[in-house]
Design a protein around this motif. Structure first.
Motif, PDB file in Angstrom:
ATOM      1  N   ALA A  97      47.851  30.544  42.781  1.00 37.01           N
ATOM      2  CA  ALA A  97      47.341  30.862  44.119  1.00 37.01           C
ATOM      3  C   ALA A  97      47.645  29.732  45.103  1.00 37.01           C
ATOM      4  O   ALA A  97      48.059  29.968  46.247  1.00 37.01           O
ATOM      5  CB  ALA A  97      45.836  31.114  44.064  1.00 37.01           C
TER       6      ALA A  97
ATOM      7  N   CYS B   2      38.889  27.119  47.394  1.00 41.61           N
ATOM      8  CA  CYS B   2      39.099  26.976  45.952  1.00 41.61           C
ATOM      9  C   CYS B   2      38.168  25.912  45.375  1.00 41.61           C
ATOM     10  O   CYS B   2      37.534  26.125  44.335  1.00 41.61           O
ATOM     11  CB  CYS B   2      40.563  26.618  45.678  1.00 41.61           C
TER      12      CYS B   2
ATOM     13  N   ARG C  71      51.223  29.725  46.319  1.00 42.16           N
ATOM     14  CA  ARG C  71      51.481  30.795  47.295  1.00 42.16           C
ATOM     15  C   ARG C  71      50.895  30.474  48.663  1.00 42.16           C
ATOM     16  O   ARG C  71      51.481  30.793  49.683  1.00 42.16           O
ATOM     17  CB  ARG C  71      50.872  32.108  46.805  1.00 42.16           C
ATOM     18  N   LYS C  72      49.712  29.863  48.650  1.00 38.64           N
ATOM     19  CA  LYS C  72      48.965  29.697  49.897  1.00 38.64           C
ATOM     20  C   LYS C  72      49.167  28.334  50.559  1.00 38.64           C
ATOM     21  O   LYS C  72      48.578  28.046  51.599  1.00 38.64           O
ATOM     22  CB  LYS C  72      47.462  29.907  49.633  1.00 38.64           C
TER      23      LYS C  72
ATOM     24  N   ASN D  72      45.673  30.005  36.934  1.00 39.36           N
ATOM     25  CA  ASN D  72      45.372  30.917  38.033  1.00 39.36           C
ATOM     26  C   ASN D  72      45.226  30.211  39.391  1.00 39.36           C
ATOM     27  O   ASN D  72      45.838  30.626  40.381  1.00 39.36           O
ATOM     28  CB  ASN D  72      44.111  31.715  37.711  1.00 39.36           C
ATOM     29  N   PRO D  73      44.407  29.142  39.472  1.00 38.55           N
ATOM     30  CA  PRO D  73      44.276  28.470  40.769  1.00 38.55           C
ATOM     31  C   PRO D  73      45.572  27.816  41.231  1.00 38.55           C
ATOM     32  O   PRO D  73      45.822  27.702  42.440  1.00 38.55           O
ATOM     33  CB  PRO D  73      43.181  27.420  40.529  1.00 38.55           C
TER      34      PRO D  73
ATOM     35  N   LYS E 232      39.714  32.680  36.192  1.00 39.56           N
ATOM     36  CA  LYS E 232      40.396  33.879  36.695  1.00 39.56           C
ATOM     37  C   LYS E 232      40.021  34.237  38.132  1.00 39.56           C
ATOM     38  O   LYS E 232      40.761  34.952  38.800  1.00 39.56           O
ATOM     39  CB  LYS E 232      40.135  35.070  35.765  1.00 39.56           C
TER      40      LYS E 232
ATOM     41  N   LYS F 277      41.184  32.339  42.918  1.00 41.58           N
ATOM     42  CA  LYS F 277      42.351  32.720  43.722  1.00 41.58           C
ATOM     43  C   LYS F 277      41.903  32.738  45.182  1.00 41.58           C
ATOM     44  O   LYS F 277      41.377  33.753  45.651  1.00 41.58           O
ATOM     45  CB  LYS F 277      42.870  34.094  43.304  1.00 41.58           C
ATOM     46  N   LYS F 278      42.073  31.630  45.880  1.00 45.51           N
ATOM     47  CA  LYS F 278      41.558  31.502  47.244  1.00 45.51           C
ATOM     48  C   LYS F 278      42.676  31.185  48.239  1.00 45.51           C
ATOM     49  O   LYS F 278      43.768  30.762  47.857  1.00 45.51           O
ATOM     50  CB  LYS F 278      40.481  30.415  47.289  1.00 45.51           C
TER      51      LYS F 278
ATOM     52  N   ASP G 176      48.528  41.259  39.755  1.00 48.34           N
ATOM     53  CA  ASP G 176      48.825  40.758  41.094  1.00 48.34           C
ATOM     54  C   ASP G 176      50.277  40.275  41.105  1.00 48.34           C
ATOM     55  O   ASP G 176      50.608  39.266  40.499  1.00 48.34           O
ATOM     56  CB  ASP G 176      47.875  39.604  41.429  1.00 48.34           C
TER      57      ASP G 176
END
Length: 397
Positions: free
Chosen positions: A182, A108, A185-186, A178-179, A98, A101-102, A308
Motif C-alpha cells: 500500500a 497507516c 502505491r500511495k 500488506n502495508p 491485512k 492498507k491506508k 486487490d
C-alpha cells in the motif's frame, strides 16, 4: 448430518467448533517443528489459506488455554504425532497486518498504534512482572502516546512474555507485506520501510526471547529493504520444493472433499476450473474456489474478484505494447518465457519483467516449466483465471 462449509472463516477454533469441513494441514506443524530455521517466511497468493494456517499455529503453540485448545486437534494428523507434546508449550503472539492498507503514512501509523494497543491489552497480565519504568512504557502503548517505543514494542513484548512464563515466545505475523504494498502505491514507502524494518528486525534478529517466528505474505520484499541484517530468515516461496502443499489443496484433498459431499462426478471439470497452480514441484488447487464450489455446487469464477489488483493495474498503465502482446499470447492458451526472481523489490516493477513477477506471485500466472537460472515458461493456470484474464488485464487498458 454432513459438516458445514466455513466460507470466510479464517479462525481455526471457529472452523472446528462450528463443525465445518477442514482440510487437515496439521502435518505441516510437525514439519515446522522439525525445520530448525528460526524465522520462516511463506509467500503465497491471496485466499490460499495463509490466515487460517497461522491461526491453527496459534491455537497449537499458545500456552494460554492449552487444555481447551488441545481438544481442537482431536482426530487430526498432529494429535498422533510425537510432536504433539509441543502443543500449548509457548507464549504466542499473533499479528495480522491485512487491514493496514491506508492512503497516507499518518493513517497507516495510526492503525499500527491501534493494532499494538490491542495486542498489549491482550497481554496486560504481564504487567505484574514489570518494573515501574517498564509499566510506564507499557501504558504509553496502551494510550497511543506520541513518545511510546513503537519500533521496539514487539521485541519488548517478547521480553515481557518470556519473563512472565519463563518460556521462549512464538511470533506469528500474517500478511507482513500488506502495508508496504500500500505504501509503495500511495507514495509513503520510505516512511513505512523505515518503521517496519526496525519493528521486524528488532523482534526477529538475535532475540534471545524468541522460540520461532513465522511470517506470511504475497511477496518477499528484498532483504536489504525490510530484513536488514536479518540472516536467520528462510523464505519458502512458490519456487521452492518444501512446504509446497501447506497452502492450497492437493488433488487428493479435493477428491476426498468431493466424495464427502457426493460431487465426485465433476472432478475433471473442477480440475479444469480450479487446478493448475504450481508450487515447487506440486500442482495445487485454489482453496477459496473449491470451498465456494462445494457450497454452491456450481462451476464459476469465485477467486478472481476477491483480490486487490491495484498494483498490477498501476503497472499496466505504464506498460509497452509488447506487454499487451504477451498478455494476448497468454490468453490464447500459449506460453511466454520470462525471468522470475525469488526476491521481489518494488524497484523491479519499473523493469521490463516487473509485471510478470507481480502476476506470478499474485496467482494469475503459473510457472509452467523451469528453463535455466531464473527463467521460466509462464502460462494461465486454469479456466477460472482464463475467464477473467482478457476483461481484467487486456480490455481494461
Amino acid at each position: 448430518m454432513k459438516k458445514g462449509i466455513g466460507i470466510g472463516i479464517e479462525d481455526f477454533r471457529e472452523v472446528i467448533r462450528e463443525d465445518c469441513y477442514y482440510f487437515d494441514k496439521t502435518n505441516y506443524i510437525e514439519e515446522l517443528i522439525k525445520d530448525k530455521t528460526k524465522i520462516k517466511l511463506f509467500t503465497r497468493p491471496r485466499r490460499f489459506g495463509k490466515t487460517l494456517n497461522m491461526s491453527t499455529l496459534k491455537y497449537f503453540f499458545d500456552i494460554r488455554n492449552a487444555e481447551e485448545n488441545r481438544k481442537l486437534f482431536k482426530d487430526l494428523y498432529i494429535e498422533k504425532s510425537e510432536y504433539f507434546k509441543e502443543q500449548g508449550q509457548y507464549p504466542t503472539v499473533f499479528i495480522t497486518m491485512k487491514d493496514l492498507k491506508k492512503n497516507t503514512w499518518e493513517e497507516c501509523f495510526f492503525e499500527m498504534k491501534v493494532l499494538l494497543r490491542e495486542l498489549y491489552e491482550e497481554f496486560s497480565f504481564v504487567q505484574e512482572k514489570l518494573s515501574e519504568n517498564e509499566k510506564v512504557q507499557y501504558d504509553k502503548i496502551l494510550s497511543k502516546a506520541e513518545d511510546a517505543e513503537y519500533g521496539k514494542s514487539l521485541k519488548n513484548l517478547t521480553n515481557y512474555l518470556y519473563r512472565y512464563y519463563q518460556k521462549e515466545v512464538v511470533v506469528l505475523i500474517d500478511e507482513y507485506d500488506n502495508p508496504l504494498i500500500a505504501a509503495n502505491r500511495k507514495g509513503y514507502y520510505k516512511e513505512a520501510i523505515n518503521f517496519f524494518r526496525n519493528f521486524l528486525s528488532l523482534a526477529l534478529k538475535t532475540n534471545s526471547y524468541l522460540k520461532m517466528g513465522v511470517l506470511t505474505g504475497i511477496v518477499q520484499v528484498a532483504k536489504e529493504e525490510i530484513f536488514s541484517g536479518l540472516n536467520n530468515i528462510r523464505t519458502y516461496n512458490i519456487l521452492g520444493d518444501k512446504f509446497e502443499t501447506f497452502f492450497g489443496l492437493t488433488e487428493e484433498e479435493v477428491e476426498e472433499a468431493l466424495k464427502y459431499f457426493e460431487m465426485i462426478y465433476e472432478i475433471e471439470e473442477v480440475k479444469r476450473w480450479y487446478d493448475g497452480y504450481k508450487f515447487g514441484n506440486s500442482e495445487v488447487y485454489n482453496p477459496w474456489s473449491i470451498i465456494n464450489y462445494l457450497a454452491d455446487r456450481g462451476l464459476q469464477a469465485y477467486w478472481v474478484n476477491t483480490s486487490d489488483n491495484a498494483l498490477i493495474y498501476d503497472n499496466l498503465k505504464n506498460s509497452t505494447v509488447d506487454v499487451f502482446n504477451n498478455l494476448q499470447t497468454l490468453f490464447e492458451g500459449k506460453e511466454i518465457k520470462k525471468e522470475i526472481s525469488p526476491f521481489f523489490t518494488f524497484e523491479e516493477l519499473s523493469k521490463f519483467d516487473g509485471i510478470w513477477q507481480l502476476m506470478v506471485y499474485n496467482g494469475y500466472l503459473k510457472l509452467n516449466k523451469k528453463l535455466e537460472d531464473n527463467e521460466y515458461m509462464l502460462k494461465i493456470p486454469n479456466y477460472e483465471i482464463q475467464t477473467f484474464f482478457k476483461k481484467g488485464f487486456i480490455d481494461k487498458f
